[in-house]
Design a protein around this motif. Sequence first.
Motif, PDB file in Angstrom:
ATOM      1  N   LEU A  16       0.778  -1.610  -0.167  1.00  0.00           N
ATOM      2  CA  LEU A  16      -0.441  -0.155   0.155  1.00  0.00           C
ATOM      3  C   LEU A  16       0.808   1.315   0.219  1.00  0.00           C
ATOM      4  O   LEU A  16       0.459   2.185  -0.859  1.00  0.00           O
ATOM      5  CB  LEU A  16      -1.122   0.215   0.925  1.00  0.00           C
ATOM      6  CG  LEU A  16      -2.031  -0.769   1.620  1.00  0.00           C
ATOM      7  CD1 LEU A  16      -3.087  -1.244   2.272  1.00  0.00           C
ATOM      8  CD2 LEU A  16      -3.266  -0.714  -0.051  1.00  0.00           C
ATOM      9  N   ALA A  17       1.475   1.180   0.510  1.00  0.00           N
ATOM     10  CA  ALA A  17       2.708   1.979   0.649  1.00  0.00           C
ATOM     11  C   ALA A  17       3.572   2.793  -1.151  1.00  0.00           C
ATOM     12  O   ALA A  17       3.395   3.723  -0.680  1.00  0.00           O
ATOM     13  CB  ALA A  17       4.174   2.024   1.347  1.00  0.00           C
ATOM     14  N   ILE A  18       3.217   1.592  -1.383  1.00  0.00           N
ATOM     15  CA  ILE A  18       4.185   2.007  -2.795  1.00  0.00           C
ATOM     16  C   ILE A  18       3.102   2.645  -3.261  1.00  0.00           C
ATOM     17  O   ILE A  18       3.011   3.176  -4.386  1.00  0.00           O
ATOM     18  CB  ILE A  18       4.516   0.739  -3.585  1.00  0.00           C
ATOM     19  CG1 ILE A  18       5.859  -0.134  -2.832  1.00  0.00           C
ATOM     20  CG2 ILE A  18       4.544   0.278  -4.590  1.00  0.00           C
ATOM     21  CD1 ILE A  18       6.019  -1.068  -2.833  1.00  0.00           C
ATOM     22  N   LEU A  24      -1.441  12.495  -5.636  1.00  0.00           N
ATOM     23  CA  LEU A  24      -2.875  12.213  -5.162  1.00  0.00           C
ATOM     24  C   LEU A  24      -3.347  11.379  -4.965  1.00  0.00           C
ATOM     25  O   LEU A  24      -4.675  11.312  -4.241  1.00  0.00           O
ATOM     26  CB  LEU A  24      -4.018  12.849  -6.288  1.00  0.00           C
ATOM     27  CG  LEU A  24      -3.716  14.133  -7.234  1.00  0.00           C
ATOM     28  CD1 LEU A  24      -4.372  14.086  -8.392  1.00  0.00           C
ATOM     29  CD2 LEU A  24      -3.367  15.409  -6.028  1.00  0.00           C
ATOM     30  N   LEU A  25      -2.341  10.837  -4.131  1.00  0.00           N
ATOM     31  CA  LEU A  25      -3.125   8.982  -2.772  1.00  0.00           C
ATOM     32  C   LEU A  25      -1.863   9.791  -1.934  1.00  0.00           C
ATOM     33  O   LEU A  25      -2.436   8.036  -1.245  1.00  0.00           O
ATOM     34  CB  LEU A  25      -2.772   8.123  -3.815  1.00  0.00           C
ATOM     35  CG  LEU A  25      -3.417   7.606  -5.103  1.00  0.00           C
ATOM     36  CD1 LEU A  25      -3.202   6.430  -5.783  1.00  0.00           C
ATOM     37  CD2 LEU A  25      -5.381   7.252  -4.240  1.00  0.00           C
ATOM     38  N   GLY A  26      -2.019  10.600  -1.403  1.00  0.00           N
ATOM     39  CA  GLY A  26      -1.204  10.913  -0.708  1.00  0.00           C
ATOM     40  C   GLY A  26      -1.610  10.198   0.555  1.00  0.00           C
ATOM     41  O   GLY A  26      -1.412  10.012   1.920  1.00  0.00           O
ATOM     42  N   TRP A  27      -3.251  10.742   0.781  1.00  0.00           N
ATOM     43  CA  TRP A  27      -4.065  10.227   1.385  1.00  0.00           C
ATOM     44  C   TRP A  27      -4.403   9.349   2.641  1.00  0.00           C
ATOM     45  O   TRP A  27      -4.284   8.587   3.302  1.00  0.00           O
ATOM     46  CB  TRP A  27      -5.274  10.816   1.818  1.00  0.00           C
ATOM     47  CG  TRP A  27      -6.140   9.787   0.348  1.00  0.00           C
ATOM     48  CD1 TRP A  27      -5.958  10.184  -0.708  1.00  0.00           C
ATOM     49  CD2 TRP A  27      -6.576   8.856  -0.100  1.00  0.00           C
ATOM     50  NE1 TRP A  27      -6.425   9.548  -2.285  1.00  0.00           N
ATOM     51  CE2 TRP A  27      -6.939   8.196  -1.048  1.00  0.00           C
ATOM     52  CE3 TRP A  27      -6.787   7.682   1.154  1.00  0.00           C
ATOM     53  CZ2 TRP A  27      -8.182   7.184  -1.183  1.00  0.00           C
ATOM     54  CZ3 TRP A  27      -7.024   6.248   0.804  1.00  0.00           C
ATOM     55  CH2 TRP A  27      -7.853   6.069  -0.975  1.00  0.00           C
ATOM     56  N   LEU A  31      -3.943   5.624   6.165  1.00  0.00           N
ATOM     57  CA  LEU A  31      -4.290   4.519   6.749  1.00  0.00           C
ATOM     58  C   LEU A  31      -2.956   3.376   7.085  1.00  0.00           C
ATOM     59  O   LEU A  31      -3.518   2.921   7.639  1.00  0.00           O
ATOM     60  CB  LEU A  31      -5.627   3.836   5.667  1.00  0.00           C
ATOM     61  CG  LEU A  31      -5.894   2.804   6.107  1.00  0.00           C
ATOM     62  CD1 LEU A  31      -7.202   2.339   6.619  1.00  0.00           C
ATOM     63  CD2 LEU A  31      -5.977   2.381   4.128  1.00  0.00           C
ATOM     64  N   ILE A  32      -2.343   3.841   5.941  1.00  0.00           N
ATOM     65  CA  ILE A  32      -0.691   3.037   6.077  1.00  0.00           C
ATOM     66  C   ILE A  32      -0.024   2.945   7.371  1.00  0.00           C
ATOM     67  O   ILE A  32       0.412   2.077   8.018  1.00  0.00           O
ATOM     68  CB  ILE A  32       0.118   3.362   4.996  1.00  0.00           C
ATOM     69  CG1 ILE A  32      -0.137   2.961   3.661  1.00  0.00           C
ATOM     70  CG2 ILE A  32       1.810   2.540   5.100  1.00  0.00           C
ATOM     71  CD1 ILE A  32       0.288   3.429   2.563  1.00  0.00           C
ATOM     72  N   ILE A  33       0.053   4.033   7.764  1.00  0.00           N
ATOM     73  CA  ILE A  33       0.689   4.009   9.221  1.00  0.00           C
ATOM     74  C   ILE A  33      -0.475   3.762  10.310  1.00  0.00           C
ATOM     75  O   ILE A  33       0.672   2.777  11.060  1.00  0.00           O
ATOM     76  CB  ILE A  33       0.603   5.717   9.736  1.00  0.00           C
ATOM     77  CG1 ILE A  33       1.417   6.578   8.600  1.00  0.00           C
ATOM     78  CG2 ILE A  33       1.182   6.198  10.548  1.00  0.00           C
ATOM     79  CD1 ILE A  33       1.561   7.605   8.647  1.00  0.00           C
ATOM     80  N   ILE A  61       9.221   6.242   6.059  1.00  0.00           N
ATOM     81  CA  ILE A  61       8.743   5.794   5.126  1.00  0.00           C
ATOM     82  C   ILE A  61       7.165   6.615   4.748  1.00  0.00           C
ATOM     83  O   ILE A  61       7.109   8.280   3.678  1.00  0.00           O
ATOM     84  CB  ILE A  61       9.113   4.989   4.328  1.00  0.00           C
ATOM     85  CG1 ILE A  61      10.319   4.951   4.121  1.00  0.00           C
ATOM     86  CG2 ILE A  61       8.472   5.224   2.725  1.00  0.00           C
ATOM     87  CD1 ILE A  61      10.150   2.819   3.671  1.00  0.00           C
ATOM     88  N   CYS A  62       6.389   6.447   5.430  1.00  0.00           N
ATOM     89  CA  CYS A  62       4.771   6.732   4.876  1.00  0.00           C
ATOM     90  C   CYS A  62       4.743   8.047   5.506  1.00  0.00           C
ATOM     91  O   CYS A  62       3.739   8.933   5.233  1.00  0.00           O
ATOM     92  CB  CYS A  62       3.917   6.287   5.231  1.00  0.00           C
ATOM     93  SG  CYS A  62       3.346   5.007   3.996  1.00  0.00           S
ATOM     94  N   ALA A  63       4.940   8.593   6.776  1.00  0.00           N
ATOM     95  CA  ALA A  63       5.228  10.459   7.325  1.00  0.00           C
ATOM     96  C   ALA A  63       5.968  10.973   7.310  1.00  0.00           C
ATOM     97  O   ALA A  63       5.773  11.780   6.515  1.00  0.00           O
ATOM     98  CB  ALA A  63       5.555   9.959   8.792  1.00  0.00           C
TER      99      ALA A  63
END
Length: 73
Positions: A16-18, A24-27, A31-33, A61-63
């Motif tokens: 999901l992080a990939i 525009l899918l940064g939101w 959820l991944i966090i 990475i997501c943060a």
Amino acid sequence: MANIIAFLVRLIALVLAIVGFIPLLGWLNWLIIVIAGVGAAFGFISEKNSGRNFCFVVMAICAFRLWIGGGII
């Protein structure tokens, strides 16, 4: 057993992080966090540290991606 669950959760979070790196899918990173946090919780229960540490890497990475995009983009 908890390490196997942490391993599976981190694989889901990584895939999901990939997808979350697409503009525009940064939101999705919010959820991944949360998902990686659940994986880290299972990693704390297990005897090995690999599942927990990798979940922390995915969360970092997501943060970072959220920080670059201003929290949304």
